[in-house]
Enzyme design. Structure first.
Site, PDB file in Angstrom:
ATOM      1  N   GLU A 138       8.071   1.170  -3.126  1.00  0.00           N
ATOM      2  CA  GLU A 138       7.906   2.628  -3.126  1.00  0.00           C
ATOM      3  C   GLU A 138       9.231   3.387  -3.138  1.00  0.00           C
ATOM      4  OE1 GLU A 138       5.190   3.323   0.123  1.00  0.00           O
ATOM      5  OE2 GLU A 138       3.564   2.315  -0.931  1.00  0.00           O
ATOM      6  N   ASN A 187       7.838  -2.256  -6.682  1.00  0.00           N
ATOM      7  CA  ASN A 187       6.400  -2.041  -6.480  1.00  0.00           C
ATOM      8  C   ASN A 187       6.180  -0.587  -6.072  1.00  0.00           C
ATOM      9  OD1 ASN A 187       3.743  -3.288  -6.021  1.00  0.00           O
ATOM     10  ND2 ASN A 187       4.100  -3.009  -3.814  1.00  0.00           N
ATOM     11  N   HIS A 207      -3.773   1.853  -5.739  1.00  0.00           N
ATOM     12  CA  HIS A 207      -4.675   2.398  -4.718  1.00  0.00           C
ATOM     13  C   HIS A 207      -5.362   3.586  -5.392  1.00  0.00           C
ATOM     14  CE1 HIS A 207      -3.206  -0.163  -1.567  1.00  0.00           C
ATOM     15  NE2 HIS A 207      -1.961   0.165  -1.859  1.00  0.00           N
ATOM     16  N   GLU A 230      -1.978  -4.150  -5.417  1.00  0.00           N
ATOM     17  CA  GLU A 230      -2.649  -3.722  -4.176  1.00  0.00           C
ATOM     18  C   GLU A 230      -3.954  -2.982  -4.479  1.00  0.00           C
ATOM     19  OE1 GLU A 230       0.016  -1.597  -1.527  1.00  0.00           O
ATOM     20  OE2 GLU A 230       1.691  -2.919  -1.985  1.00  0.00           O
ATOM     21  N   ASP A 279      -7.297  -1.240  -4.615  1.00  0.00           N
ATOM     22  CA  ASP A 279      -8.538  -0.880  -3.921  1.00  0.00           C
ATOM     23  C   ASP A 279      -9.035   0.419  -4.540  1.00  0.00           C
ATOM     24  OD1 ASP A 279      -6.727   0.868  -2.588  1.00  0.00           O
ATOM     25  OD2 ASP A 279      -6.788  -0.302  -0.738  1.00  0.00           O
TER      26      ASP A 279
HETATM   27  C1  XIL Z   1      -0.630  -0.977   4.554  1.00  0.00           C
HETATM   28  C2  XIL Z   1      -1.476  -1.954   5.368  1.00  0.00           C
HETATM   29  O1  XIL Z   1      -2.609  -2.271   4.610  1.00  0.00           O
HETATM   30  C3  XIL Z   1      -1.864  -1.316   6.691  1.00  0.00           C
HETATM   31  O2  XIL Z   1      -2.522  -2.276   7.511  1.00  0.00           O
HETATM   32  C4  XIL Z   1      -0.642  -0.779   7.418  1.00  0.00           C
HETATM   33  O3  XIL Z   1      -1.048  -0.070   8.575  1.00  0.00           O
HETATM   34  C5  XIL Z   1       0.149   0.150   6.516  1.00  0.00           C
HETATM   35  O4  XIL Z   1       0.479  -0.518   5.317  1.00  0.00           O
HETATM   36  N1  XIL Z   1       1.540   0.304   0.144  1.00  0.00           N
HETATM   37  C6  XIL Z   1       2.073  -0.898   0.537  1.00  0.00           C
HETATM   38  C7  XIL Z   1       1.408  -1.681   1.588  1.00  0.00           C
HETATM   39  O5  XIL Z   1       3.044  -1.360  -0.078  1.00  0.00           O
HETATM   40  O6  XIL Z   1       2.325  -2.443   2.345  1.00  0.00           O
HETATM   41  C8  XIL Z   1       0.582  -0.801   2.503  1.00  0.00           C
HETATM   42  O7  XIL Z   1      -0.130  -1.636   3.411  1.00  0.00           O
HETATM   43  C9  XIL Z   1      -0.354   0.046   1.683  1.00  0.00           C
HETATM   44  C10 XIL Z   1       0.405   0.930   0.748  1.00  0.00           C
END
Ligand code: XIL
Length: 377
Positions: A159, A201, A237, A265, A267
């Site tokens: 990020e 990422n 996400h 990641e 979802d």
């Molecule tokens: C999130 C986890 O899923 C949570 O359990 C934690 O509280 C916060 O982080 N981007 C990322 C991940 O790169 O590491 C994050 O994971 C979600 C967003």
């Protein structure tokens, strides 16, 4: 000729039938990991060693369905180096052991980020020389000293851009070291484990927009300087109905630079309570994202951010949203799981299958962002 072809078809069908029925799986049907392997990609999941230990359904789904694991939290800096110079790999190792026993590959997540840093680091007020040496020490110890050869990829930079738009995030690394921190971290990680694929990422970069344009420019310039950057992680996400229509085209411009891409990641959130129509739309979205990866040669695979709705981070980070994963609160398969299985069962749909082990080295959300208010940008 005809007999030969008929025989071949018979053998192939028999092989499919045997595989489909040989070992009954918890979720039913052929595991996603096997279906994905037929396309040369990996389907992965973010994993959590505490749940692995205490929840049997979670454990068996994680082992049977996914060919790659990412540590959801336990490789982050606050877990791995909670005090300066004191490393704790016990939680991460539990996950790596599980993966190795189950024939799964591991993505390392993550090295430099603005969240989940220990206080000694985030409040340390270090000058550039000291912070640089802290960063080098962390990367060398984690990537080289401890996990060398056990992570097939690392999210080295997580990020780096602000939630929206194309500016670099003013995280502690940028504030103290300037934007050269990115090249420095990638070079240090590469020296520590030359076989690991090194990634930047980020989220909200799935379609073409100001943020993905800025990332593209950054990637291009790093490659021109010969920096060892191998891939871009598209966190994905997403909210239901929001898979960008230009996702394939956007991923392809990165692979045209010689990079690989991975959905890291995934979802797909729904405004709760989730109704049948939304769960159907979500299944279509999961199908689309996997198909998008299959359409892009050098898309290495898709990782979902958790196993079931019971362990997803979404409801606690985005109150009112949830039901974002392919399994539900009780770890029963949802329509989204069926859609993934079905999509991956189809024969090739174009794009050259990616072969992770023969990958050339590079030539070289939430849609509106998230983050604890205190740590924004
Ligand atoms: C999130 C986890 O899923 C949570 O359990 C934690 O509280 C916060 O982080 N981007 C990322 C991940 O790169 O590491 C994050 O994971 C979600 C967003």
């Amino acid at each position: 000729m005809a007999i030969g072809a008929g025989l071949l078809l018979f053998v192939l069908l028999a092989a499919v039938a045997v595989r489909a029925t040989a070992v009954p799986t918890q979720a039913g049907g052929v595991p996603l990991r096997d279906l994905a392997a037929d396309h040369g990609i990996r389907i992965g999941a973010a994993a959590n060693p505490y749940l692995l230990e205490k929840n049997r359904e979670y454990r068996s789904l994680l082992g049977e369905q996914y060919g790659s694991l990412t540590a959801e939290n336990v490789m982050k800096w606050d877990t791995v180096q909670p005090e300066r110079g004191v490393y704790d790999f016990s939680h991460a190792d539990a996950l790596v052991d599980f993966a190795e026993k189950n024939g799964q590959k591991m993505r390392g997540h993550t090295l430099l980020w603005h969240n989940q840093n220990p206080e000694w680091l985030s409040d340390g007020d270090f000058g550039p020389d000291e912070l640089r040496s802290i960063m080098h020490d962390h990367i060398r110890t984690v990537v080289g000293g401890h996990f060398k050869g056990r992570m097939y990829a690392w999210d080295v930079i997580n990020e780096p851009f602000r939630d929206n738009g194309g500016e670099l995030r003013r995280n502690l690394w940028l504030r103290t070291l300037g934007e050269g921190y990115i090249a420095d971290a990638l070079r240090t990680a590469h020296a520590a484990d030359p076989d690991a694929r090194l990634y930047i990422n980020d989220f909200s970069i799935e379609g073409r927009n100001a943020k993905s344009d800025a990332l593209y420019a950054l990637a291009e310039s790093l490659l021109e300087q010969g920096v060892p950057l191998h891939g871009i992680g598209f966190q994905s996400h997403l909210s239901v109905g929001d898979v960008p229509g230009d996702m394939v085209e956007n991923m392809r411009r990165f692979t045209d630079l010689g990079l690989e891409v991975t959905i890291t990641e995934l979802d797909i959130s729904i405004d709760m309570p989730a109704r049948e129509a939304e769960l159907r739309a979500q299944a279509d979205d999961y199908r689309t994202v996997v198909r998008n990866c299959l359409k892009v040669s050098r898309c290495t695979g898709v990782t979902v951010w958790g196993v079931g709705d019971a362990d997803s981070w979404i409801p606690s980070w985005f109150p009112g949203q949830g039901a974002a994963l392919p399994f539900d609160q009780d770890y029963s398969p949802k329509l989204a799981f069926g859609a993934l299985q079905e999509e991956l069962s189809k024969a090739g749909i174009g794009g050259t299958p990616f072969s992770p082990d023969a990958a050339p080295s590079g030539p070289g959300a939430a849609p509106t962002g998230y983050g604890t208010p205190a740590q924004h940008d």
